[in-house]
Design an enzyme around this catalytic site. Structure first.
Site: not given
Ligand code: NDP
Length: 443
Positions: A89, A125, A165, A208, A375
């Site tokens: 998962k 993943k 993600d 999350t 999830s």
């Molecule tokens: P989203 O795609 O919804 O949002 C990601 C955010 O982070 C956006 O604002 C994006 O900006 C920014 N971002 C992504 N990559 C970069 C980068 N290289 N440099 C600067 N900003 C960046 O993703 P999530 O909110 O789902 O995920 C965010 C984090 O949380 C990740 O690390 C993910 O692994 C973790 N996570 C998510 C879960 C979930 O349920 N969604 C569960 C557990 C962990 P931009 O739009 O400009 O790319």
């Protein structure tokens, strides 16, 4: 050389050009030293060497046709890391930075995170270097259909259950699910984060971010404090950042920043959640557009969220976004707690600064586990062919996060590292998986 050092040098030698994976393994294995020293069976049966090697890694070609009729090719990944305690998962990430090392670091972390939830889910993943940004809905659909055409051979409701993600939200999960069903003919809970009309769970979208706030609140409560009246800085403006912002505000905190990969906003009056949600979820726009809603807010290009004085900092964007200098600035500005919404957002040096300064620090594998926990609740509802109310799911999520806090705090205490939640989370997550692996023999 100690057993752990030996395994670590093997991991470094066998996985060149995978710095994020090595960083994640290094952090976990270093925390486990006291556990390994106290339990010779882990060493005798070479358990650590087994746990750092994925059970299976799938890499595949993803061809699709863009709106100009041109054939594009991306690379797809699924790393099925560990199935000792349940089906694999973990999410799918679509971002141009994706490579095997990043998927392996995320899959490795996922093993211990999933274990911490107390639910029967293994670690995996996947993702692709495809960038959904700027693509039309049709292009995203074409990519998702091609991606699933290959991925469907390796997943299933009792085998491997991917989720979202970075870059994979409700739209992408919908296209992926449609293609899975079309090829296999199965209407089953093979993905989570589904829409509410076809098997999704209420509160999964929020989970999350909400879970992050529940555990931060619990951590503060145990230190005789709370979120009420606190100033909070958040990076990112995606799924995790937005719902952390919403729940922090409901708990009486003032959230003053959000960001994306171009820049960041500061609103001294507190972020207008609905405006931010509309920009990101409805318009799929840039965070800069917040100024169209609130002219007195500030927008700055580049990185800078961690320079803003705050009580609580929540990195919710991506890995290694908070470095040693940022950590020192936060501590100097009086920050009392950090909760990691993103996966591995703090560098190793930044974590050292937090631990040395004795501020409260909730590491990602505990702090963002609410997403995968919910999830797993979606999987339960799919198996039962039932759906629970928002309040029911949210209450279960809250209970799980409070329990994760207790597990990591107790494990840290047991090994004489009180309030070192990095060690506590690693140890608590590891023990259950390790014991299941031992019971199942050499597999
Ligand atoms: P989203 O795609 O919804 O949002 C990601 C955010 O982070 C956006 O604002 C994006 O900006 C920014 N971002 C992504 N990559 C970069 C980068 N290289 N440099 C600067 N900003 C960046 O993703 P999530 O909110 O789902 O995920 C965010 C984090 O949380 C990740 O690390 C993910 O692994 C973790 N996570 C998510 C879960 C979930 O349920 N969604 C569960 C557990 C962990 P931009 O739009 O400009 O790319």
């Amino acid at each position: 050389m100690s057993y752990i050092d030996n395994v670590l040098s093997g991991v470094i030698a066998r996985n060149p050009a995978q710095p994020e994976f090595i960083q994640a393994v290094d952090e976990v294995l270093n925390s486990l030293r006291p556990v390994i020293d106290a339990n010779s069976k882990y060493q005798d049966l070479n358990l650590i060497e087994r746990i750092v090697e994925p059970e299976r890694q799938i890499i595949f070609r993803v061809p699709w046709v863009d709106d100009n009729g041109k054939v594009q090719v991306n690379r797809g990944y699924r790393v099925q890391f560990n199935s000792a305690i349940g089906p694999y998962k973990g999410g799918l990430r679509f971002h141009p930075s994706v490579n095997l090392g990043i998927i392996k670091f995320l899959g490795f972390e996922q093993i211990f995170k999933n274990s911490l939830t107390g639910l029967p889910i293994g670690g995996g993943k996947g993702g692709s270097d495809f960038d959904p940004k700027g693509k039309s809905d049709r292009e995203v659909m074409a990519f998702c259909q091609s991606f699933m055409t290959e991925l469907c051979k390796y997943i299933g409701a009792d085998v491997d259950v991917p989720a979202g993600d970075i870059g994979v939200g409700g739209r992408e999960i919908g296209f992926l699910y449609g293609q899975y069903k079309r090829i296999t003919g199965l209407y089953e809970g093979v993905l989570t984060g589904k829409g509410l009309t076809y098997g999704g769970s209420l509160a999964r979208t929020e989970a999350t971010g909400f879970g992050l706030i529940y555990i931060v609140e619990e951590m503060l409560k145990n230190a005789g404090n709370s979120l009420e009246g606190k100033t909070v800085t958040i990076s990112g403006s995606g799924n995790v950042a937005l719902y952390a912002c919403k729940k922090a505000q409901e708990k009486g905190a003032k959230v003053v920043t959000l960001s994306d990969s171009n820049g960041w906003i500061y609103d001294k009056n507190g972020i207008d959640f609905e405006a931010a949600r509309e920009i990101k979820e409805v318009k799929r726009g840039r965070i800069k557009e917040y100024l169209e809603y609130h002219k007195d807010a500030e927008y700055h290009e580049g990185k800078g969220v961690w320079t803003v004085p705050c009580d609580v900092a929540l990195p919710c964007a991506t890995q290694n976004e908070l470095n040693e200098e940022d950590a020192k600035t936060l501590v100097k500005n009086g920050c009392i707690a950090v909760g990691e919404g993103a996966n591995m957002p703090s560098t190793k040096e930044a974590i050292d600064v937090f631990l040395e300064s004795k501020i409260l620090f909730a590491p990602a594998k505990a702090a963002n586990a609410g997403g995968v926990a919910t999830s797993a609740l979606e999987m339960s509802q799919n198996s039962q062919r039932l759906s629970w109310t928002f309040e029911e799911v949210d209450a279960k999520l809250n209970g799980i996060m409070v329990n994760i806090y207790k597990e990591m705090a107790d494990a840290a205490k047991e090994y004489g590292m009180e309030n070192n939640f990095v060690a506590g989370a690693n140890i608590a997550g590891f023990r259950k998986v390790a014991d299941a692996m031992l019971a199942q023999g050499i597999v």
